[in-house]
Every structure is written in C-alpha cells, then in structure tokens.
Design an enzyme around this catalytic site. Structure first.
Site, PDB file in Angstrom:
ATOM      1  N   ASP A 102       0.816  -1.218   0.000  1.00 20.45           N
ATOM      2  CA  ASP A 102       0.000   0.000   0.000  1.00 20.45           C
ATOM      3  C   ASP A 102       0.847   1.264   0.000  1.00 20.45           C
ATOM      4  O   ASP A 102       2.066   1.208   0.177  1.00 20.45           O
ATOM      5  CB  ASP A 102      -0.967  -0.002   1.201  1.00 20.45           C
ATOM      6  CG  ASP A 102      -0.311  -0.462   2.497  1.00 20.45           C
ATOM      7  OD1 ASP A 102       0.921  -0.453   2.568  1.00 20.45           O
ATOM      8  OD2 ASP A 102      -1.045  -0.838   3.421  1.00 20.45           O
ATOM      9  N   ASN A 141      -7.665  -2.315  14.367  1.00 13.33           N
ATOM     10  CA  ASN A 141      -9.066  -2.643  14.045  1.00 13.33           C
ATOM     11  C   ASN A 141      -9.173  -3.860  13.127  1.00 13.33           C
ATOM     12  O   ASN A 141     -10.238  -4.140  12.578  1.00 13.33           O
ATOM     13  CB  ASN A 141      -9.770  -1.439  13.402  1.00 13.33           C
ATOM     14  CG  ASN A 141      -9.226  -1.118  12.011  1.00 13.33           C
ATOM     15  OD1 ASN A 141      -8.231  -1.684  11.579  1.00 13.33           O
ATOM     16  ND2 ASN A 141      -9.881  -0.213  11.302  1.00 13.33           N
ATOM     17  N   HIS A 163      -7.439  -4.410  10.275  1.00 12.31           N
ATOM     18  CA  HIS A 163      -7.182  -4.253   8.830  1.00 12.31           C
ATOM     19  C   HIS A 163      -5.869  -4.914   8.425  1.00 12.31           C
ATOM     20  O   HIS A 163      -4.943  -5.001   9.223  1.00 12.31           O
ATOM     21  CB  HIS A 163      -7.247  -2.785   8.394  1.00 12.31           C
ATOM     22  CG  HIS A 163      -6.115  -1.912   8.836  1.00 12.31           C
ATOM     23  ND1 HIS A 163      -6.286  -0.810   9.649  1.00 12.31           N
ATOM     24  CD2 HIS A 163      -4.795  -1.930   8.555  1.00 12.31           C
ATOM     25  CE1 HIS A 163      -5.127  -0.218   9.839  1.00 12.31           C
ATOM     26  NE2 HIS A 163      -4.205  -0.871   9.201  1.00 12.31           N
ATOM     27  N   GLU A 222      -9.919  -1.958   5.271  1.00 14.00           N
ATOM     28  CA  GLU A 222     -10.618  -1.699   6.527  1.00 14.00           C
ATOM     29  C   GLU A 222     -11.785  -2.674   6.710  1.00 14.00           C
ATOM     30  O   GLU A 222     -12.219  -3.310   5.737  1.00 14.00           O
ATOM     31  CB  GLU A 222     -11.149  -0.257   6.523  1.00 14.00           C
ATOM     32  CG  GLU A 222     -10.068   0.818   6.365  1.00 14.00           C
ATOM     33  CD  GLU A 222      -9.298   1.112   7.660  1.00 14.00           C
ATOM     34  OE1 GLU A 222      -9.236   0.224   8.541  1.00 14.00           O
ATOM     35  OE2 GLU A 222      -8.755   2.212   7.778  1.00 14.00           O
TER      36      GLU A 222
HETATM   37  C1  GLP Z   1      -0.658   0.380   8.464  1.00 11.80           C
HETATM   38  C2  GLP Z   1      -0.320  -0.452   7.232  1.00 11.80           C
HETATM   39  C3  GLP Z   1      -0.513  -1.913   7.493  1.00 11.80           C
HETATM   40  C4  GLP Z   1       0.150  -2.310   8.781  1.00 11.80           C
HETATM   41  C5  GLP Z   1      -0.487  -1.561   9.931  1.00 11.80           C
HETATM   42  C6  GLP Z   1       0.070  -1.945  11.272  1.00 11.80           C
HETATM   43  O1  GLP Z   1      -1.995   0.718   8.530  1.00 11.80           O
HETATM   44  N1  GLP Z   1      -1.075  -0.056   6.093  1.00 11.80           N
HETATM   45  O2  GLP Z   1       0.021  -2.649   6.405  1.00 11.80           O
HETATM   46  O3  GLP Z   1       0.024  -3.682   8.974  1.00 11.80           O
HETATM   47  O4  GLP Z   1      -0.264  -0.186   9.697  1.00 11.80           O
HETATM   48  O5  GLP Z   1       1.173  -1.174  11.589  1.00 11.80           O
HETATM   49  P1  GLP Z   1       2.153  -1.440  12.777  1.00 11.80           P
HETATM   50  O6  GLP Z   1       2.978  -2.606  12.369  1.00 11.80           O
HETATM   51  O7  GLP Z   1       2.995  -0.194  12.862  1.00 11.80           O
HETATM   52  O8  GLP Z   1       1.351  -1.680  13.980  1.00 11.80           O
END
Ligand code: GLP
Length: 256
Positions: free
Chosen positions: A67, A136, A138, A143
């Site tokens: 992404d 949440n 995702h 989402e």
């Molecule tokens: C973002 C990314 C996800 C990732 C998530 C969790 O929203 N788009 O791909 O898994 O954050 O992030 P973290 O690993 O910093 O908790």
C-alpha cells in the site's frame, strides 16, 4: 491458518526471519510481498544482517508492496516508499527496478490500481506475502467491511486507522485520509502468507481473528481460508484469545 505463539517481539521477528530467509535461499528468484509499519522492522533488520553476514543475495528477487498513502511523494519521510528504501532496499543488493510500490501521487489513481494488478501478474504472482495487522483488524489498508473479492483499490481510511498511524506524522492533520491498497483477493492469491502481530494494541484484532468468524467485518479472517497462511503472534498480542487449539504452536516447535 497455522498459529505460532512467541514470547515477545524479538522472538516473533526471529521466527519470521528464519522462515523468510530459508524461503529466499530455496527460491532465489522469489517474489516477496512486503508490508510497512513498525511490526516488520526487526524482521527486515535480520534480513539485512543475514545479507551482510552470509551473503544471501536479492539480485533476482522481486518485491511488491501492499500500500501507499495518496498524496505523499516518494521523498516524504512518512511515505511507504521512503520507509522501504530506508528500512530495507538501501541495505540489500536488490535492483531498484525490481521493487514495486504503488504511487499515491499519480493523476489517475484507478489506472495505478490496474497497473499494480498487472505488475503482480507480470512477476508471476506473490510467492510469500508478509503482513502486519491494524488495531481494528485491517490488513494492508483493507478496513473492516472491505469485500473479500476486492482487488487493488483506493481506500478512505477510518478515523481509528488515521489515529493509529498518526504516530508516524508530526500532527494528526498531516495523516492522509486516503490510500491505495492491494485488495483482499489480491493478497489471498499469494502462495504463502505470514501475518505478524506484536503487543497489547493488537490483542482485540487477534482475538477476533482466532476466536471470531470468517467475516468481512474482520478483514484478516480471510487468512483462515488460505491453505498456506501462518500467524506469528507474541504473548501480548495473544492475551485475549480463548480458543484452545492444537494448531497453536509455541515457537520452540521449530527447534524440534
Ligand atoms: C498500516 C499499514 C498496514 C500495517 C499496519 C500496522 O496501517 N497499512 O500494512 O500492517 O499499519 O502497523 P504497525 O505494524 O505499525 O502496527
């Protein structure tokens, strides 16, 4: 979905690194699907360390990222392009033209989404996808409520995701409200998927994933339908899980 429970973040990262590096050694032209966020950072450090110490080469590897924020140019320190360059690509021998990240600054976003699907097809599909999970539930930026059949698409981020990700920005107002994300179907088509989760902030999402139904309200639950998916989660992330399952393995099973 196989579940591996580890004692902490370091152990989660080590188990993941051992799996990823052994796959790369077995298939030196593998296509990796990569994630951003704080969770995979230690995994990436171990991949870099292994490359430097043992010479594991990335010359024939392709990577596809999950992404990117809409509106952030490559040079923006909070863009996912910037993250990947700093946390991984600059430290490996991977040719830049073999690394693909969606662009969030093109005029035609729908065209970028279609182009990205084509790129994945052209590289022969994703062999091994690394995922993190949002508080949440995702995955990538899919989402809750995103159709399981979705392909790469433009996403309106939820308030909770904007808040969760604001720690990577100076102010919450700076967090983009939209992103390009691989779809759930696109992710599901990966041959193997490793989902990483660490810390108490992920406990609700991991409980919903393991104890809950396969349902579009829990985007990560699609992984329970996948024939070759592994969740590697630490004790903090697993603390609310009530399912007592034989499929929950402790990390020392790998040493046996
Ligand atoms: C973002 C990314 C996800 C990732 C998530 C969790 O929203 N788009 O791909 O898994 O954050 O992030 P973290 O690993 O910093 O908790």
């Amino acid at each position: 979905m196989k579940v591996i429970r580890t004692n902490n973040y370091e152990e989660m990262s080590k188990v993941a690194a051992d799996l990823v590096i052994s796959k790369i050694k077995a298939q030196p032209n593998i296509t990796l699907g990569l994630a951003t966020g704080s969770t995979p950072i230690n995994l990436y450090r171990q991949m870099i360390q292994d490359h430097q110490q043992n010479g594991t080469s990335y010359k024939n590897i392709y990577t596809v990222n999950l992404d990117e924020y809409i509106g952030l140019p490559k040079e923006h320190p909070s863009s996912y392009y910037f993250f990947m360059k700093n946390e991984l690509f600059d430290h490996l021998d991977i040719p830049k033209e073999q690394t693909f990240i969606p662009s969030g600054v093109v005029a035609d976003l729908d065209e970028e989404c279609e182009k990205f699907e084509q790129i994945i097809t052209n590289v022969g599909g994703i062999d091994l996808q690394i995922l993190g999970i949002g508080p949440n539930g995702h995955i990538a930026f899919n989402e809750p409520g995103t159709p399981f059949e979705s392909r790469t698409h433009v996403v309106n981020l939820t308030e909770s995701t904007i808040k969760a990700n604001s720690r990577f920005f100076k102010t919450i107002e700076e967090v983009p409200t939209r992103a390009i994300s691989l779809g759930l179907k696109t992710i599901f088509e990966s041959k193997q998927i490793i989902l990483l989760a660490s810390g108490p902030k992920k406990a609700h999402a991991i409980r919903d994933l393991i104890d809950g139904p396969i349902d579009e309200q829990y985007p990560a639950s699609i992984l329970k339908k996948h024939p070759n998916s592994i969740l590697i989660a630490d004790n903090d992330a697993m603390q609310l899980v009530s399912t007592k399952s034989d499929t929950i393995l402790s990390s020392d099973f790998l040493a046996r």
